[in-house]
Design a protein around this motif. Structure first.
Motif, PDB file in Angstrom:
ATOM      1  N   PHE A  92       0.842  -1.190   0.000  1.00 13.83           N
ATOM      2  CA  PHE A  92       0.000   0.000   0.000  1.00 13.83           C
ATOM      3  C   PHE A  92       0.879   1.242   0.000  1.00 13.83           C
ATOM      4  O   PHE A  92       1.750   1.409   0.858  1.00 13.83           O
ATOM      5  N   LEU A  93       0.665   2.129  -0.971  1.00  6.20           N
ATOM      6  CA  LEU A  93       1.463   3.329  -1.114  1.00  6.20           C
ATOM      7  C   LEU A  93       0.690   4.605  -0.871  1.00  6.20           C
ATOM      8  O   LEU A  93       1.255   5.691  -0.947  1.00  6.20           O
ATOM      9  N   GLY A  94      -0.584   4.518  -0.609  1.00  8.81           N
ATOM     10  CA  GLY A  94      -1.404   5.700  -0.392  1.00  8.81           C
ATOM     11  C   GLY A  94      -2.657   5.635  -1.260  1.00  8.81           C
ATOM     12  O   GLY A  94      -2.650   5.083  -2.360  1.00  8.81           O
ATOM     13  N   SER A  95      -3.732   6.215  -0.758  1.00 11.94           N
ATOM     14  CA  SER A  95      -5.013   6.106  -1.457  1.00 11.94           C
ATOM     15  C   SER A  95      -5.017   6.887  -2.765  1.00 11.94           C
ATOM     16  O   SER A  95      -5.792   6.577  -3.670  1.00 11.94           O
ATOM     17  N   THR A  96      -4.163   7.908  -2.915  1.00 13.97           N
ATOM     18  CA  THR A  96      -4.138   8.709  -4.148  1.00 13.97           C
ATOM     19  C   THR A  96      -2.962   8.343  -5.043  1.00 13.97           C
ATOM     20  O   THR A  96      -2.673   9.064  -6.004  1.00 13.97           O
TER      21      THR A  96
END
Length: 456
Positions: free
Chosen positions: A360-364
């Protein structure tokens, strides 16, 4: 012994909780079966009395009483009163567990700050941690019936090795009308100060850190004692108990089947076994039993805290930490990923699917920006005058965002937008390059063309 079923619910699956319903130890059936059987027996007695022993006139009076009791039972706010009470008890139960003193932080500080590989250094470390364990034993003797049964007198505490005979004499010679669990903590501070004077603790910062950890440990002992001293107000416990018992006393009469006044009505079934009433008793009375069991978790119920095992564990690990593990370090060597830029521990076959899943690298992170220059935001070097409101962009439309440029940013054209060069900047650059004539020419053109900017 505490009932643990964490492994059984490690994965959510079909009927995951159903397998827990067949357990007896620690179950609601074990807590409630006596009250449940009593309620069934009283309900059956009233039902037999109404059906077989009463005359027709007496049945008519009983029916009126039953309807009155049924209406009155609905007036008791049982769900609100009982739910708030159980929530308070559960929060208090968990707070009491977190108040149990554990020596883990304290033993690490002792091992790091009290130095000496000789017998004196070893004696100091073991004595300090023994005083801390003695304080927890003394406070647990005051609140836990299991610990009191294990150490009924101070002689048993001495025989267990938590206290010496000389320390017992000192302890008993101090007269106080209050609990004296704090005395070993005072011994700890005095011994730590002596170790500082002897150079076993090398600086005042280390001594301050050691005393801070002791104060945290002592605060938990004090909080545990106060939880045992200050209970939930008795009036609230009485209100909840009276509300539950009153509700089911009215239900014993009000939930009986009675003959209707105008003949049998649609939906009035003569249920010899009142299933819904029994379920209601099971839920509400079981809720009260939950509060009754965990309001004091230092007793001998199935789910009460294992205080004796905590004492054994704390003593063993704390002595290992300050004695056998002191300056007993494994050799330092290069780790397995010394020559690797990106460390990646291996996976077993059972967990290989996790290694194929992207992190996971960020929602955006996967949001795609627009590359259309017309929809990109224009970047200006200096703020200009406010854009006038024209017919194409009416005031209401600008307020609602109609016709406004898209907020999408063109990453491709973002770096190409540059600010216009002013005459002063161009003249400054010409002078820096030694071209005085070019600088004078730029100044003449600027004075002739007003505020217009020109490129060199």
């Amino acid at each position: 012994m505490t009932v643990s079923y964490t492994l059984k619910v490690a994965e959510a699956r079909f009927g995951g909780f159903s397998g827990l319903l067949l357990r007896w130890r620690g179950s609601i059936y074990k807590l409630l079966y006596k009250e449940f059987l009593l309620f069934i027996a009283l309900y059956a007695l009233l039902s037999v009395t109404y059906r077989l022993l009463l005359t027709q006139e007496q049945k008519h009076v009983y029916a009126q009483v039953a309807r009155y009791c049924n209406r009155s039972a609905d007036l008791i706010p049982l769900s609100f009163v009982l739910g708030f009470y159980v929530t308070m008890v559960v929060n208090r139960w968990w707070a009491q567990y977190t108040s149990i003193p554990l020596p883990d932080q304290l033993m690490c500080v002792i091992s790091a700050t009290v130095h000496g590989v000789d017998q004196r250094g070893r004696l100091l470390r073991r004595t300090l941690i023994r005083y801390a364990n003695l304080a927890s034993v003394l406070v647990l003797r005051s609140v836990s019936t299991r610990v009191l049964k294990r150490f009924p007198t101070m002689e048993h505490v001495v025989d267990a090795g938590f206290m010496s005979q000389e320390e017992r004499k000192k302890f008993e010679s101090l007269k106080s009308d209050f609990n004296k669990y704090w005395i070993p903590c005072v011994w700890f501070t005095n011994l730590a100060a002596q170790a500082r004077r002897d150079g076993r603790i090398r600086d005042d910062i280390a001594l301050c850190l050691l005393l801070e950890e002791l104060n945290k440990y002592r605060a938990k002992c004090s909080m545990l004692f106060h939880y045992d001293w200050i209970s939930i107000p008795l009036v609230y416990t009485q209100v909840v108990t009276i509300a539950v018992y009153s509700f089911f006393a009215l239900s014993l009469v009000g939930r009986q089947f009675v003959e209707p006044v105008a003949g049998p009505a649609v939906g009035d079934l003569d249920m010899y076994v009142p299933l819904t009433t029994l379920l209601q008793f099971f839920f509400y009375a079981g809720w009260l039993k939950v509060a009754e069991q965990i309001i004091n978790p230092f007793g001998e119920d199935d789910d009460d805290f294992e205080t004796n095992q905590l004492i054994d564990r704390n003593l063993q690990v704390s002595l290992l930490s300050v004695d056998d593990m002191y300056q007993n370090l494994p050799p330092t060597e290069k780790d397995a990923y010394w020559d690797e830029d990106s460390a990646q521990p291996p996976y077993t076959v059972a967990t290989v699917a996790e290694s194929l899943r992207p992190s996971f690298l960020g929602s955006t992170f996967n949001l795609r920006m627009s590359d259309d220059p017309e929809q990109s935001l224009q970047v200006e070097a200096s703020p200009g005058p406010a854009r006038p409101v024209t017919a194409q962009t009416p005031l209401l439309g600008r307020f609602l965002g109609v016709g406004a440029p898209s907020p999408a940013i063109s990453l491709r054209n973002f770096g190409r937008v540059r600010a216009p060069r002013t005459p002063h900047l161009l003249r400054f650059r010409a002078e820096e390059g030694g071209d005085v004539e070019a600088a004078d020419r730029i100044e003449e053109e600027a004075s002739g063309s007003g505020d217009e900017t020109q490129e060199p």
